[in-house]
Design an enzyme around this catalytic site. Structure first.
Site, short mmCIF file in Angstrom:
data_model
loop_
_atom_site.label_atom_id
_atom_site.label_comp_id
_atom_site.label_asym_id
_atom_site.label_seq_id
_atom_site.Cartn_x
_atom_site.Cartn_y
_atom_site.Cartn_z
N THR A 416 -3.43 -7.21 2.38
CA THR A 416 -3.44 -5.91 3.05
C THR A 416 -4.54 -5.92 4.11
OG1 THR A 416 -2.69 -4.98 0.97
CG2 THR A 416 -3.74 -3.45 2.48
N SER A 483 -2.64 -0.01 -5.27
CA SER A 483 -4.08 0.10 -5.53
C SER A 483 -4.87 0.43 -4.27
CB SER A 483 -4.61 -1.22 -6.12
OG SER A 483 -4.07 -1.44 -7.39
#
Length: 609
Positions: A416, A483
């Site tokens: 990410t 998350s």
């Protein structure tokens, strides 16, 4: 009252903080000549606004928007679009993310859920064949793992609500980068090498990222004219082009019939994404999570992300412990941090999923009463056993303990990216976006220049146990649990700092450790970001970086029962901070992922914290 911090450098801190000498965009280099990557500076302080990301070209794009009168939202979109060019294995218009925004005028925090969604045809058996889960690697590189992208819709939503510049203007720097090319650095080359085998199985991916059939050379240029044309099309016609136009048709065709090299032996399953899935996609506006920590208000992302609830619960668990350097040694601090993470992840696994499908007790998970009922499990001279069973936030007064069967932490891709931005008016953005695994699905949409995500692999493939309800199984139109933890901290209603990180499930522990390193241990923000990390996610062993593995602290922690395994690199955070004199400080990684890029509009020296 906020706990006072001691401004000393602990085991992990460096001796000095370097302040940026400038924030100008890197100069152009002839495409025919190898060139060094743009210079990255991990910390900068000054006026007019700030941007921090993993990439110098991307940060420069955001700074230029601020310099021309744009606000933090405008700068965030421009930076994100540029990251789609220079960090295509981490983010892009084929993925999704979460956007957290502090509005200075109303003094409120707002969030946008731009998470990808499963096809409307998906059910709990999405990743099952003959009743058994398919191999993860086969799900990762497939059309089956592709969710409806949310990033373009996120840009449209935030610009329509809070932006001041048109999308077309904000895409210009990224379009130019794609057309003219960006300089390959060692991180990009190594990420390409790690994906070389699967990239070769998709002709469009190989053509783009393996120029001439070879790994790109450090210092060479990667150009992406297809993406430049795609950005131009989105700029002229709006993001609806991706959800209803020709680009939408190309996405659907690619997912349903992945363009695999005829000579490839890889099993590449087709997905069931349809034009209707794209057409019906929408971002979600929702209330942020909020906890009080040391007199500060910490805002995060609510489910479908687990970031806000898990970081928040862990902070609540730590709230009553003095973690300052006066009161706790490095080992005592890390012990508490690890145990709070272990407990919070145990509760995350049982309770957090897409709230459109699951009854997620957000209020209970974030209550101090529940945290206290879990904190009492922690002992100073012993380690909790994992996997730890969850508590019940619906019954926080039921005593100190846990019951039932533990739910494991599902795998999440680590590549990410996160950016943070602030402007001269005091608006702040923390924005985490992704395509999941490094390189996403590995599948490039032909003629469009962007990789498709494999976000649906964030779902549980099958229940961990028949005795445990799993809130993260696939479903029609469901958002997989994430998350990602973009976080904004306010002091007396005004921004103190914002931060976030990539890293899959380690994002939560990275944000937690950075926050406590700065707020409790007194580390300057850039040093809190640089500190060697530990990540405990309700597992038997805690992952630690080499700086801790090779330290005496490890032996102290092992003596009371901690078990460790080494992870060479955890996360890659960025942050911005409002300094007491009104300046902005931008901070990024010093080393991880080749270092990050912190810039301000008008640099000034001194005054770092």
């Amino acid at each position: 009252m906020r706990r006072s911090t001691v401004r000393v450098l602990s085991l992990w801190a460096a001796a000095a903080v370097v302040v940026s000498a400038g924030a100008t965009a890197p100069s152009a280099v002839p495409a025919t000549a190898p060139s060094p990557p743009p210079v990255k500076t991990p910390v900068a302080a000054g006026y007019g606004g700030a941007v921090a990301s993993v990439d110098a070209d991307a940060s420069a794009a955001g700074i230029e928007v601020l310099r021309r009168g744009g606000n933090a939202v405008d700068a965030a979109v421009a930076t994100a679009a540029a990251l789609g060019v220079t960090e295509p294995y981490s983010a892009g218009i084929g993925g999704g993310g979460y956007f957290v925004y502090y509005d200075a005028k109303s003094r409120t925090v707002r969030t946008v859920d731009g998470r990808e969604t499963a096809p409307l045809s998906a059910d709990k058996s999405l990743f099952l064949e003959d009743g058994k889960p398919i191999p993860f690697a086969e799900a990762m590189t497939s059309g089956l793992g592709v969710g409806t992208p949310g990033t373009p819709a996120t840009w449209d939503r935030v610009l329509g609500e809070w932006g001041t510049k048109p999308l077309r203007t904000l895409l210009d720097p990224a379009e130019k980068l794609a057309r003219d090319g960006f300089t390959v650095d060692s991180t990009f080359r190594s990420q390409t090498a790690a994906n070389e085998a699967r990239f070769r199985d998709f002709p469009d991916t190989a053509k783009l990222f393996l120029p001439g059939g070879k790994l790109p050379v450090v210092g060479s240029r990667i150009k992406n004219p297809d993406l430049a044309r795609t950005y131009d099309k989105l700029g002229r016609g709006g993001v609806g082009e991706l959800y209803r136009g020709d680009i939408a048709r190309d996405i659907v065709r690619t997912v349903r019939k992945p363009p695999v090299d005829p000579g490839a032996t890889r099993v590449v399953r087709a997905g069931d994404l349809t034009a209707k899935d794209l057409r019906k996609y929408g971002t979600l506006d929702q209330a942020p999570t909020k906890v009080s920590y040391q007199g500060l208000d910490v805002y995060g992302m609510a489910p479908s992300s687990s970031g806000g609830t898990t970081v928040g619960e862990a902070l609540n668990i730590l709230e009553r412990t003095d973690l300052s350097t006066d009161a706790a040694s490095d080992a005592q601090y890390l012990h508490r941090l690890i145990e709070a993470s272990r407990i919070a992840f145990a509760d995350r696994g049982r309770w957090v999923g897409d709230p459109a499908f699951e009854d997620v007790p957000v209020k209970g998970l974030l209550s101090q009463r529940f945290a206290d009922s879990r904190e009492c499990l922690i002992r100073d001279d012993a380690v909790l056993k994992s996997p730890l069973a969850p508590g019940d936030p619906r019954k926080p007064g039921s005593g100190c303990g846990a019951g039932g069967t533990a739910a494991p932490t599902t795998y999440e891709g680590e590549n990410t990216t996160h950016l943070t931005a602030a402007d001269k008016w005091g608006n702040v953005v923390a924005y985490t976006l992704t395509i999941e695994s490094t390189g996403g699905s590995g599948i490039t949409v032909p003629g469009r220049g962007f990789l498709l995500n494999n976000e649906l692999t964030d779902f549980s493939f099958a229940p961990a146990s028949p005795a445990v309800h799993d809130p993260n199984l696939p479903g029609p139109g469901k958002r997989p649990r994430s998350s990602m933890s973009p976080t904004i901290v306010l002091e007396d209603g005004r921004p103190l700092l914002a931060l976030g990180s990539p890293g899959g499930a380690t994002i939560i522990t990275t944000v937690l450790q950075t926050l406590t390193g700065h707020l409790d241990r007194g580390l300057p923000l850039v040093e809190a970001i640089a500190a060697p990390r530990a990540s405990q996610r309700n597992a038997e062993t805690t992952e630690i970086e080499p700086g801790l593995w090779n330290s005496s602290v490890r032996a102290e922690l092992e003596a009371i029962g901690h078990a460790f395994r080494q992870n060479p690199e955890i996360g890659a955070a960025t942050g911005v901070q409002r300094l007491p004199d009104g300046r902005w400080l931008a901070a990024a990684e010093k080393v991880r992922r080749g270092g990050g890029s912190a810039m301000v509009v008008t640099p000034s020296g001194g005054g770092t914290r």
